[in-house]
Design an enzyme around this catalytic site. Structure first.
Site, PDB file in Angstrom:
ATOM      1  N   LYS A 183      53.033 187.413 -19.227  1.00 56.18           N
ATOM      2  CA  LYS A 183      53.245 188.313 -20.364  1.00 56.18           C
ATOM      3  C   LYS A 183      52.693 189.708 -20.074  1.00 56.18           C
ATOM      4  O   LYS A 183      53.308 190.709 -20.427  1.00 56.18           O
ATOM      5  CB  LYS A 183      52.627 187.741 -21.641  1.00 56.18           C
ATOM      6  N   LYS A 265      62.730 178.333 -21.535  1.00 54.13           N
ATOM      7  CA  LYS A 265      62.634 177.437 -22.691  1.00 54.13           C
ATOM      8  C   LYS A 265      63.353 178.061 -23.885  1.00 54.13           C
ATOM      9  O   LYS A 265      63.511 179.293 -23.956  1.00 54.13           O
ATOM     10  CB  LYS A 265      61.180 177.127 -23.026  1.00 54.13           C
ATOM     11  N   LYS A 268      61.978 181.542 -29.920  1.00 56.23           N
ATOM     12  CA  LYS A 268      62.300 182.346 -31.109  1.00 56.23           C
ATOM     13  C   LYS A 268      62.618 183.781 -30.728  1.00 56.23           C
ATOM     14  O   LYS A 268      63.428 184.442 -31.371  1.00 56.23           O
ATOM     15  CB  LYS A 268      61.083 182.418 -32.050  1.00 56.23           C
TER      16      LYS A 268
HETATM   17  N1  AQP Z   1      61.457 175.171 -26.215  1.00 59.07           N
HETATM   18  C1  AQP Z   1      60.525 174.408 -26.739  1.00 59.07           C
HETATM   19  N2  AQP Z   1      60.542 173.067 -26.529  1.00 59.07           N
HETATM   20  C2  AQP Z   1      59.621 172.275 -27.081  1.00 59.07           C
HETATM   21  N3  AQP Z   1      58.613 172.727 -27.856  1.00 59.07           N
HETATM   22  C3  AQP Z   1      58.559 174.036 -28.090  1.00 59.07           C
HETATM   23  N4  AQP Z   1      57.709 174.799 -28.808  1.00 59.07           N
HETATM   24  C4  AQP Z   1      58.101 176.070 -28.736  1.00 59.07           C
HETATM   25  N5  AQP Z   1      59.183 176.192 -27.981  1.00 59.07           N
HETATM   26  C5  AQP Z   1      59.504 174.945 -27.561  1.00 59.07           C
HETATM   27  C6  AQP Z   1      56.579 174.274 -29.547  1.00 59.07           C
HETATM   28  O1  AQP Z   1      56.630 174.769 -30.868  1.00 59.07           O
HETATM   29  C7  AQP Z   1      55.310 174.971 -31.352  1.00 59.07           C
HETATM   30  C8  AQP Z   1      55.212 176.324 -31.982  1.00 59.07           C
HETATM   31  O2  AQP Z   1      55.399 177.292 -30.997  1.00 59.07           O
HETATM   32  P1  AQP Z   1      54.842 178.748 -31.281  1.00 59.07           P
HETATM   33  O3  AQP Z   1      55.322 179.185 -32.599  1.00 59.07           O
HETATM   34  O4  AQP Z   1      53.393 178.764 -31.081  1.00 59.07           O
HETATM   35  O5  AQP Z   1      55.446 179.662 -30.216  1.00 59.07           O
HETATM   36  P2  AQP Z   1      55.959 179.418 -28.792  1.00 59.07           P
HETATM   37  O6  AQP Z   1      55.426 178.184 -28.160  1.00 59.07           O
HETATM   38  O7  AQP Z   1      55.742 180.655 -28.018  1.00 59.07           O
HETATM   39  O8  AQP Z   1      57.465 179.158 -29.164  1.00 59.07           O
HETATM   40  P3  AQP Z   1      58.641 180.181 -29.232  1.00 59.07           P
HETATM   41  O9  AQP Z   1      59.603 179.610 -30.168  1.00 59.07           O
HETATM   42  O10 AQP Z   1      59.085 180.451 -27.860  1.00 59.07           O
HETATM   43  O11 AQP Z   1      58.042 181.503 -29.896  1.00 59.07           O
HETATM   44  P4  AQP Z   1      57.956 182.980 -29.330  1.00 59.07           P
HETATM   45  O12 AQP Z   1      59.351 183.357 -28.958  1.00 59.07           O
HETATM   46  O13 AQP Z   1      57.422 183.751 -30.471  1.00 59.07           O
HETATM   47  O14 AQP Z   1      57.037 182.980 -28.162  1.00 59.07           O
HETATM   48  C9  AQP Z   1      54.365 174.762 -30.194  1.00 59.07           C
HETATM   49  O15 AQP Z   1      53.776 173.476 -30.301  1.00 59.07           O
HETATM   50  C10 AQP Z   1      55.256 174.822 -28.990  1.00 59.07           C
HETATM   51  O16 AQP Z   1      54.766 174.005 -27.917  1.00 59.07           O
END
Ligand code: AQP
Length: 410
Positions: A183, A265, A268
């Site tokens: 990051k 992965k 969001k």
């Molecule tokens: N692709 C994924 N597969 C399985 N689990 C996932 N999680 C996120 N993406 C996947 C799980 O969702 C929970 C919440 O995640 P977060 O809100 O802390 O953010 P993140 O892990 O960074 O997920 P995003 O959706 O990719 O958000 P952004 O784009 O904001 O960084 C966690 O338990 C995570 O493991």
């Protein structure tokens, strides 16, 4: 342990052989030798032996402290309000928490609004997103009476404990973490908050004495930081927390891939909206996104996550939606082309998402209900966090010891 001890003994034998060899080579008598510099060397080695043996025995004690024996089992996890939740968040986090709750676990889920500041956060968007994520947790089936659902910033102890833990963490350790490096490499002015992200994550867990954390594979290293901080804290101040353990699923639900680029992965914040399926997507939108999902030129459906990430991701989604193992999904797909199989997967996902989407729509019309749940959840979380923090404050000397404070009050 035996191996470590054996190595330690071998090391000492080698050391004394070297001392003997030096004596012979330098033609010094042992008396002369210890009267000179070597006595300092000898003393420092004895200190080293003493320190190592202490470490050996304290490590032994640590390994005997098993999670869940001394501390009651408690699951803690967070979701960032950085956008609308997708199937990765649902299968990888929400549904797992609901399942754990159904198995009788004490599950605490918080909306990680403080964490969301490590990325770009628009002030006006934070409240609606926070409510939306909370509503998604409820729509997924989380029971707020049996567990605790709340907003991170409503419990100030997260930030307070984060500061104390940050003073125990080292810059080198945090800057070495792959997620930070990745990051930080993408931005010019790296905020300190990004570096501290895993420390706040540790505080989120430890402030409730969380014993188990459902995480994806990418978060496992952050949990190691938390475990290390527990060790450092215990060593310096005394026992206050259990060592949290990662709950890694064996069904691949923690690794849902982007539909447009299966090397990444599902996320969001991916700029391509077709890369993810949202919990609010209509059946038509789901079918369209699955139809557009990147696969490869081999028409047969197989499950080979390494060499065929795209089609294997579809198999994974199919399995999670219909509670199958990959072999079952692949045999269902026998004789179908990838395009035909995509219709099967889309139907399974539509069926899976529909009830969650309906409950979400219902909750969106009743935001006061979600706010009530969060308010009630924060009050319960605060009580738990206060109890742990009081112990921390006593151990660190921020408060007088309980016995002494009683005397001061009387
Ligand atoms: N692709 C994924 N597969 C399985 N689990 C996932 N999680 C996120 N993406 C996947 C799980 O969702 C929970 C919440 O995640 P977060 O809100 O802390 O953010 P993140 O892990 O960074 O997920 P995003 O959706 O990719 O958000 P952004 O784009 O904001 O960084 C966690 O338990 C995570 O493991």
């Amino acid at each position: 342990m035996l191996n470590e001890f054996t190595l330690f003994t071998i090391f000492n034998i080698i050391f004394y052989k070297m001392v003997l060899f030096t004596i012979l080579c330098s033609k010094l008598t042992p008396t002369k030798m210890f009267s000179m510099k070597s006595s300092a060397l000898f003393t420092s080695h004895m200190k080293c032996i003493y320190r190592n043996s202490n470490r050996f025995f304290s490590d032994k004690c640590k390994s005997e402290e098993k999670v869940g024996e001394a501390w009651p089992r408690r699951v803690v996890t967070g979701l960032q309000p950085t956008g609308e939740l997708h199937l990765g968040n649902y299968f990888g986090a929400l549904r797992r928490c609901v399942q754990l709750q159904e198995q009788g676990d004490d599950v605490m889920v918080f909306i990680a609004d403080l964490h969301s500041f490590t990325g770009r956060q628009e002030a006006g968007e934070l409240q609606p997103r926070t409510l939306q994520v909370a509503a998604a947790a409820l729509a997924a089936g989380l029971c707020p009476e049996r567990g605790v659902l709340f907003v991170q910033s409503a419990v100030a102890r997260h930030a307070e404990l984060c500061w104390l833990l940050a003073c125990l963490a080292t810059h080198a350790r945090l800057a070495h973490l792959p997620q930070y490096k990745e990051k930080a490499a993408a931005i010019k002015e790296v905020p300190v908050g990004l570096l501290l992200y895993p420390v706040l994550q540790a505080a989120d867990i430890l402030v409730y004495r969380g014993t188990h954390v459902p995480v994806g594979a990418d978060q496992a290293q952050h949990l190691q930081v938390a475990a290390q901080l527990v060790r450092t804290f215990h060593h310096r101040y005394g026992r206050a927390f259990p060592t949290p353990r990662a709950l890694l699923p064996d069904d691949g639900s923690d690794r849902i891939r982007s539909l447009r680029d299966p090397s990444k992965k599902m996320s969001k914040s991916d700029p391509d909206p077709k890369s993810r399926i949202l919990l609010t997507d209509s059946d038509d939108a789901i079918r369209l996104k699955i139809r557009k999902a990147v696969t490869d030129f081999t028409p047969q459906v197989t499950f080979e996550p390494e060499s065929r990430a795209g089609v294997s991701n579809l198999v994974r989604l199919h399995c999670l939606a219909r509670d199958l193992v990959p072999e079952e999904a692949v045999s269902e797909a026998e004789g179908l082309t990838s395009a035909q199989y995509k219709e099967v997967v889309a139907s399974a996902l539509c069926e899976c998402v529909a009830p969650v989407r309906a409950r979400l729509a219902d909750l969106a019309a009743r935001p006061h209900l979600v706010r009530d749940v969060l308010r009630h959840g924060a009050a319960r979380a605060r009580l738990r966090a206060d109890e742990v923090y009081e112990r921390v404050a006593e151990l660190t000397g921020l408060r007088p010891p309980a016995a002494l404070s009683d005397r001061l009050v009387n």
